[in-house]
Enzyme design. Sequence first.
Site, short mmCIF file in Angstrom:
data_model
loop_
_atom_site.label_atom_id
_atom_site.label_comp_id
_atom_site.label_asym_id
_atom_site.label_seq_id
_atom_site.Cartn_x
_atom_site.Cartn_y
_atom_site.Cartn_z
N CYS A 258 6.48 -8.82 -11.50
CA CYS A 258 6.19 -7.67 -10.53
C CYS A 258 5.64 -6.31 -11.40
O CYS A 258 5.40 -5.51 -10.64
CB CYS A 258 7.53 -7.39 -9.96
SG CYS A 258 8.14 -8.54 -8.90
N HIS A 337 8.30 -5.30 -23.63
CA HIS A 337 8.16 -6.75 -23.53
C HIS A 337 9.43 -7.25 -24.27
O HIS A 337 9.40 -7.07 -25.44
CB HIS A 337 6.92 -7.26 -23.74
CG HIS A 337 6.61 -8.66 -23.37
ND1 HIS A 337 7.30 -9.74 -23.34
CD2 HIS A 337 5.42 -9.22 -22.84
CE1 HIS A 337 7.04 -10.85 -22.60
NE2 HIS A 337 5.74 -10.37 -22.32
N HIS A 439 7.58 13.16 -8.80
CA HIS A 439 7.83 12.23 -7.87
C HIS A 439 8.19 10.77 -8.60
O HIS A 439 7.55 10.74 -9.65
CB HIS A 439 6.40 11.98 -7.17
CG HIS A 439 6.11 13.40 -6.44
ND1 HIS A 439 6.62 13.88 -5.32
CD2 HIS A 439 5.11 14.05 -6.64
CE1 HIS A 439 5.94 14.98 -4.92
NE2 HIS A 439 5.24 15.15 -5.60
N HIS A 443 9.77 0.54 -8.73
CA HIS A 443 9.43 -0.91 -7.85
C HIS A 443 10.72 -0.99 -7.28
O HIS A 443 11.80 -1.19 -7.58
CB HIS A 443 9.52 -1.87 -9.11
CG HIS A 443 9.49 -3.37 -8.67
ND1 HIS A 443 8.59 -3.62 -7.51
CD2 HIS A 443 10.20 -4.46 -8.70
CE1 HIS A 443 8.70 -5.19 -7.35
NE2 HIS A 443 9.60 -5.52 -7.81
N HIS A 472 12.41 -1.18 2.87
CA HIS A 472 12.97 -1.20 4.31
C HIS A 472 11.67 -1.78 5.15
O HIS A 472 11.77 -2.59 6.06
CB HIS A 472 13.33 -0.09 4.72
CG HIS A 472 13.94 -0.01 6.15
ND1 HIS A 472 13.30 0.05 7.40
CD2 HIS A 472 15.17 -0.55 6.73
CE1 HIS A 472 13.97 0.00 8.44
NE2 HIS A 472 15.19 -0.28 8.00
N ASN A 476 9.61 -6.43 -0.82
CA ASN A 476 9.54 -6.55 -2.17
C ASN A 476 8.02 -7.00 -2.24
O ASN A 476 7.71 -8.39 -2.14
CB ASN A 476 10.12 -7.34 -2.87
CG ASN A 476 9.99 -7.38 -4.39
OD1 ASN A 476 8.98 -6.98 -4.85
ND2 ASN A 476 10.95 -7.68 -5.30
#
Length: 542
Positions: A258, A337, A439, A443, A472, A476
């Site tokens: 993702c 990572h 802002h 994710h 919502h 995802n």
Amino acid sequence: MAGEHTLLSTEIVNRGVEASGPDAGSLTFSVRVRRRLPDFLQSVNLKYVKLGYHYLISHAIYLATIPVLVLVFSAEVGSLSREELWKKMWEETSYDLATVLAFFGVLVFTISVYFMSRPRPIYLIDFACYRPSDDLKVSNEELIEQARKSGKFDEDSLAFQSRILKTSGIGDETYVPKTIFSPSNCATMKDGRAETSTAMFAALDELFEKCRIRPKDVGVLVVNCSLFNPTPSLSAMIVNHYKMRGNILSYNLGGMGCSAGIIAIDLARDMLQANPNNYAVVVSTEAVSFTWYTGKNRSMLIPNCFFRMGCSAVLLSNRRRDFRRAKYRLEHIVRTHKGADDRSFRCVYQEEDEQRIKGLSISRDLMEIGGHALKTNITTLGPLVLPFSEQLLFFAALLYRYLFPSKTTPTSSSSSSSAAAAAAATKPYIPDYKLAFEHFCIHAASRGVLDQLQRNLDLTDKHLEASRAVLHRFGNTSSSSIWYELAYLEAKGRVRGGDRVWQLAFGSGFKCNSAVWRAVKRVRRPTRSPWLDCIDRYPVGL
């Protein structure tokens, strides 16, 4: 593990009235133990702080010598009157043509080298997010009912997925491909190509129309999709569909989870730095039909509840004349990572279960592992974005902690309370990241992850509004979710010139990546957006 209990939370669950057995007719309860996201801001690894400053200061010698030279020059000039200074400059100095030409030559050469060595600014011209057709829309109840009709799940698996959906934060208007309910046990290559091409081409068509450029103008193409990687690649599908030019630099990123959307932006940035006066297009998507699991392993059933259809297409430029029409300028990218650690490597893992059904396994240690990756990433990012006042307070507290470490060992309840007070007095100062960004696009993995992040970063409901709204409304959507969140902020008309946007994504590997953008102007409400028909309904009680 020391302090392991601090990562656990308990919940008493009412399981209703027992239908049969010796306890028939009585209420039954169970205790559910969950792992929380670790409080990763309470412990700081100094090497990641130093890494952040290494990114910030690549030419420290200039910062050390320039103030000294300015001080010496000021002291020398300050001791002279105006008449004496004028006399030294014009009456006591002899000039000839060669000296003047040499001086201006060195000056022009120095300025040229300076500007040529500076990295070109990377501008985000515009972006587009795919809005699937309404015939793919499904509510949570319909999802479970369709899964039951498919005959692929037993009742225990259906009940488990239903319970997850109730607390997932996902609404009743998300999108799934119809192929997941087909009679076959798995999606075919044809199904995958159909799903990804529909999403990618729709997003790209909108992007090219909004930016008023031709596909042949694009010099760099980066596509990322984690689980579906056909041959020819998805990037080749795009080149073929739009008949792009033959010397395009195309890349296809697979299996990166993702957070791959920011990795793709990083790769596009590097390519633009090496190829001036160019456009780059970054496409982020996921094939939901290849995340769908039809077995009984509960750790593999979790992705069924969260992943939904989505795709984003972003146009980047390194042409300075595009500054006037660009929306944002890329400021920083920080990538973390944790794949060297075995637990991190296997916490999100694609494999077959006991019945040889392929699925995506989610480890119970995901929250803990993700917390450590997040801690590393934001610790490295801090020196790049935090105001000097926050960094000063942070280092003062950190220095005090290292110089005067707490060595109290509790032996009783009273000593335990005194040790807690001592630990609270010496814990590192937690920087206020709200001072660095206007802002936040975090994710939209799940409601639980967002809740824990809000607590750890001390964010308000408004800061997480975009993430919760995307979860919502669209679920995802994997690597494209951070762009649906930015589209939400634009549809609300909240992005003004100079505002900083923090995109934070995390995924398998385990990886955590951050991208920081600065708005070059006030962003007007777009005429085309996936939020246009529903933006006034948000925020809801998420």
